[in-house]
Design an enzyme around this catalytic site. Structure first.
Site, PDB file in Angstrom:
ATOM      1  N   LYS A   2      -8.370   5.541 -19.466  1.00 28.91           N
ATOM      2  CA  LYS A   2      -8.703   6.018 -20.801  1.00 28.91           C
ATOM      3  C   LYS A   2      -7.461   5.962 -21.702  1.00 28.91           C
ATOM      4  O   LYS A   2      -6.949   4.890 -21.935  1.00 28.91           O
ATOM      5  CB  LYS A   2      -9.308   7.415 -20.694  1.00 28.91           C
ATOM      6  CG  LYS A   2     -10.339   7.557 -19.553  1.00 28.91           C
ATOM      7  CD  LYS A   2     -11.589   6.719 -19.734  1.00 28.91           C
ATOM      8  CE  LYS A   2     -12.465   6.656 -18.492  1.00 28.91           C
ATOM      9  NZ  LYS A   2     -12.886   7.938 -17.967  1.00 28.91           N
TER      10      LYS A   2
ATOM     11  N   TYR B 218     -16.967  15.592 -16.132  1.00 31.91           N
ATOM     12  CA  TYR B 218     -17.306  14.174 -16.056  1.00 31.91           C
ATOM     13  C   TYR B 218     -18.375  13.969 -14.974  1.00 31.91           C
ATOM     14  O   TYR B 218     -18.248  14.509 -13.865  1.00 31.91           O
ATOM     15  CB  TYR B 218     -16.021  13.416 -15.723  1.00 31.91           C
ATOM     16  CG  TYR B 218     -16.201  11.937 -15.552  1.00 31.91           C
ATOM     17  CD1 TYR B 218     -16.503  11.130 -16.645  1.00 31.91           C
ATOM     18  CD2 TYR B 218     -16.063  11.335 -14.305  1.00 31.91           C
ATOM     19  CE1 TYR B 218     -16.662   9.770 -16.492  1.00 31.91           C
ATOM     20  CE2 TYR B 218     -16.213   9.977 -14.148  1.00 31.91           C
ATOM     21  CZ  TYR B 218     -16.519   9.198 -15.250  1.00 31.91           C
ATOM     22  OH  TYR B 218     -16.682   7.851 -15.088  1.00 31.91           O
TER      23      TYR B 218
ATOM     24  N   ARG C 137       0.853  -1.198   0.000  1.00 32.91           N
ATOM     25  CA  ARG C 137       0.000   0.000   0.000  1.00 32.91           C
ATOM     26  C   ARG C 137       0.882   1.239   0.000  1.00 32.91           C
ATOM     27  O   ARG C 137       0.597   2.233  -0.655  1.00 32.91           O
ATOM     28  CB  ARG C 137      -0.964   0.012   1.201  1.00 32.91           C
ATOM     29  CG  ARG C 137      -1.679   1.355   1.338  1.00 32.91           C
ATOM     30  CD  ARG C 137      -2.942   1.337   2.209  1.00 32.91           C
ATOM     31  NE  ARG C 137      -2.889   0.479   3.361  1.00 32.91           N
ATOM     32  CZ  ARG C 137      -2.125   0.684   4.453  1.00 32.91           C
ATOM     33  NH1 ARG C 137      -1.370   1.759   4.546  1.00 32.91           N
ATOM     34  NH2 ARG C 137      -2.130  -0.176   5.449  1.00 32.91           N
TER      35      ARG C 137
ATOM     36  N   ASP D 289      -7.959  18.190 -15.133  1.00 32.62           N
ATOM     37  CA  ASP D 289      -8.235  16.802 -15.526  1.00 32.62           C
ATOM     38  C   ASP D 289      -7.854  16.697 -17.001  1.00 32.62           C
ATOM     39  O   ASP D 289      -8.552  17.206 -17.876  1.00 32.62           O
ATOM     40  CB  ASP D 289      -9.719  16.511 -15.284  1.00 32.62           C
ATOM     41  CG  ASP D 289     -10.125  15.088 -15.667  1.00 32.62           C
ATOM     42  OD1 ASP D 289      -9.416  14.470 -16.498  1.00 32.62           O
ATOM     43  OD2 ASP D 289     -11.149  14.605 -15.158  1.00 32.62           O
TER      44      ASP D 289
HETATM   45  C1  LIG Z   1     -13.358   8.411 -16.675  1.00 32.35           C
HETATM   46  C2  LIG Z   1     -13.096   9.790 -16.246  1.00 32.35           C
HETATM   47  C3  LIG Z   1     -12.869  10.114 -14.899  1.00 32.35           C
HETATM   48  C4  LIG Z   1     -12.988   9.096 -13.790  1.00 32.35           C
HETATM   49  O1  LIG Z   1     -12.025   8.113 -13.892  1.00 32.35           O
HETATM   50  P1  LIG Z   1     -12.225   6.584 -13.417  1.00 32.35           P
HETATM   51  O2  LIG Z   1     -10.946   5.954 -13.788  1.00 32.35           O
HETATM   52  O3  LIG Z   1     -13.419   6.049 -14.149  1.00 32.35           O
HETATM   53  O4  LIG Z   1     -12.475   6.634 -11.942  1.00 32.35           O
HETATM   54  C5  LIG Z   1     -12.567  11.420 -14.594  1.00 32.35           C
HETATM   55  N1  LIG Z   1     -12.488  12.372 -15.551  1.00 32.35           N
HETATM   56  C6  LIG Z   1     -12.708  12.101 -16.852  1.00 32.35           C
HETATM   57  C7  LIG Z   1     -12.587  13.198 -17.861  1.00 32.35           C
HETATM   58  C8  LIG Z   1     -13.019  10.809 -17.248  1.00 32.35           C
HETATM   59  O5  LIG Z   1     -13.252  10.560 -18.539  1.00 32.35           O
END
Ligand SMILES: *Cc1c(COP(=O)(O)O)cnc(C)c1O
Length: 380
Positions: A201, A105, A53, A176
């Site tokens: 992603k 998101y 961890r 983000d």
């Molecule tokens: C998918 C996504 C998230 C969240 O991420 P997870 O890996 O699903 O927890 C946050 N911001 C954007 C722009 C996303 O596409």
């Protein structure tokens, strides 16, 4: 690689950044250290690793790799994108205020308003293209400006340089960067304090892992966030770290192809009579086309488009054969979805609700003419 990697091109950093061959065996790829604990030679004397961890060598390599991609000093990875966001929010305390873009998101919205808001932290949802509105939203107790660019799913851009410049002292700017990926834009170099990724992603890129990451330069921030990473414990396992590491090696190639395919598809959609509007930053009629050209190396693989009603949007989503109907994005395969009833259902009737006739595409790296034919037949 580590000393002079700042001088290397992004394509070289994708392949090598932050990673070294394993020193004992020469294994060129980072091993999956599938272990929970590490043997100590005497109490408290260890190799730098004591419990997974706190730290794990596969995770360490991934953290260094993502930091290199963003041109940042420190990287930390998490079990999901939302876990990474949650850890940033734990820098705040009751009474603090956050300014956040009004088109984010859906899961970010849910985390902020339905979880974090219960702890006495307040959020102002602002259109980040309206700089006066952003300036007016800052309060003495504001500690964080949270933004996505391009936004999900409306494909609006935020001017990272300008927003970082107007953020008052004491307000951290977090971006983000999931949609653009560092192949397209590197927010730390534009003045942001923290970059966040859902590595589920484009970084992972193969729809086989869920993960999140933070990158930043500040050493004190590193001490605090590293403490939180261990204290809260939302860490990814070694196998998941390996999958993201593996994905990153082709990030530059994939992003080039995603963008090329998406550009051609956006043009095709714009000319189609069933489509009312195409939202894609690579199209000259995008209201922020100039900003896109300045800020982004690629316009990216994400396209949204609007048809005249919800029923039509739903039909298109069920008629494609190559584009699979699924949430998520950023993988090699093309996906289609209906944000109003799927990814953004949690924002219905809120200030960030999306149009019912909106369809979102994550354009993959297949042959572009096959993708175009698939959409043409689905549009009817
Ligand atoms: C998918 C996504 C998230 C969240 O991420 P997870 O890996 O699903 O927890 C946050 N911001 C954007 C722009 C996303 O596409």
């Amino acid at each position: 690689m580590s000393d002079d990697q700042n001088n290397h091109h992004f394509d070289t950093i994708s392949v090598h950044g932050g990673v070294e061959p394993e020193p004992h065996t020469g294994a060129i790829m980072t091993p999956i250290y599938q272990t929970s604990t590490f043997v100590q030679s005497a109490p408290g004397q260890h190799s730098g690793y004591e419990y997974s961890r706190s730290d794990n060598p596969t995770r360490t390599a991934l953290q260094a790799s993502i930091a290199a991609l963003e041109g940042g000093k420190h990287g930390l990875v998490f079990a999901s994108g939302l876990a990474a966001i949650d850890t940033v929010l734990r820098l705040l305390k009751p009474g603090d205020h956050v300014v956040v873009g009004d088109d984010v998101y859906g899961g970010t919205y849910r985390l902020f308003e339905r979880v974090i808001a219960r702890y006495g932290i307040t959020f102002s949802w602002v259109n980040l293209t309206d700089i006066d509105a952003v300036k007016a939203a800052f309060r003495p107790e504001t500690r964080l400006l949270w933004l996505e660019t391009p936004t999900n799913p409306m494909m609006r851009l935020a001017d990272i340089r300008q927003l970082a410049a107007i953020a008052p002292e004491g307000v951290r700017v977090a971006v983000d960067n999931t949609f653009a990926s560092p192949a397209s834009q590197q927010p730390l170099k534009m003045g942001a304090d923290i970059v966040m990724h859902s590595s589920t992603k484009y970084l992972g890129g193969h729809s086989d892992v869920v993960g999140g990451a933070l990158v930043f330069n500040d050493d004190e921030l590193y001490t605090t966030l590293k403490f939180l990473q261990n204290a809260v414990g939302a860490v990814p396992g070694p196998m998941d770290c390996f999958l993201v590491l593996r994905g990153i090696k082709t990030l530059h190639l994939r992003m080039a192809r995603h963008s090329e395919n998406a550009g051609a598809i956006a043009e095709m959609l714009a000319a189609h009579p069933a489509v009312e509007r195409v939202l894609y930053p690579g199209l000259p009629d995008h209201p922020q086309y100039d900003l896109a050209r300045q800020q982004m190396r690629y316009a990216g693989g994400m396209i949204s488009f609007i048809v005249n009603d919800e029923q039509k949007a739903r039909e298109i989503c069920t008629r494609t054969r190559i584009f699979s109907l699924a949430e998520s994005l950023g993988g090699v395969e093309s996906l289609i979805e209906h944000p109003y009833s799927m990814t953004h259902a949690s924002t219905a009737d809120s200030e960030i609700a999306v149009p019912p006739g909106l369809v979102r595409l994550s354009v993959g790296i297949e042959y572009v003419d096959d993708l175009k034919a698939d959409l043409t037949s689905a549009l009817g």
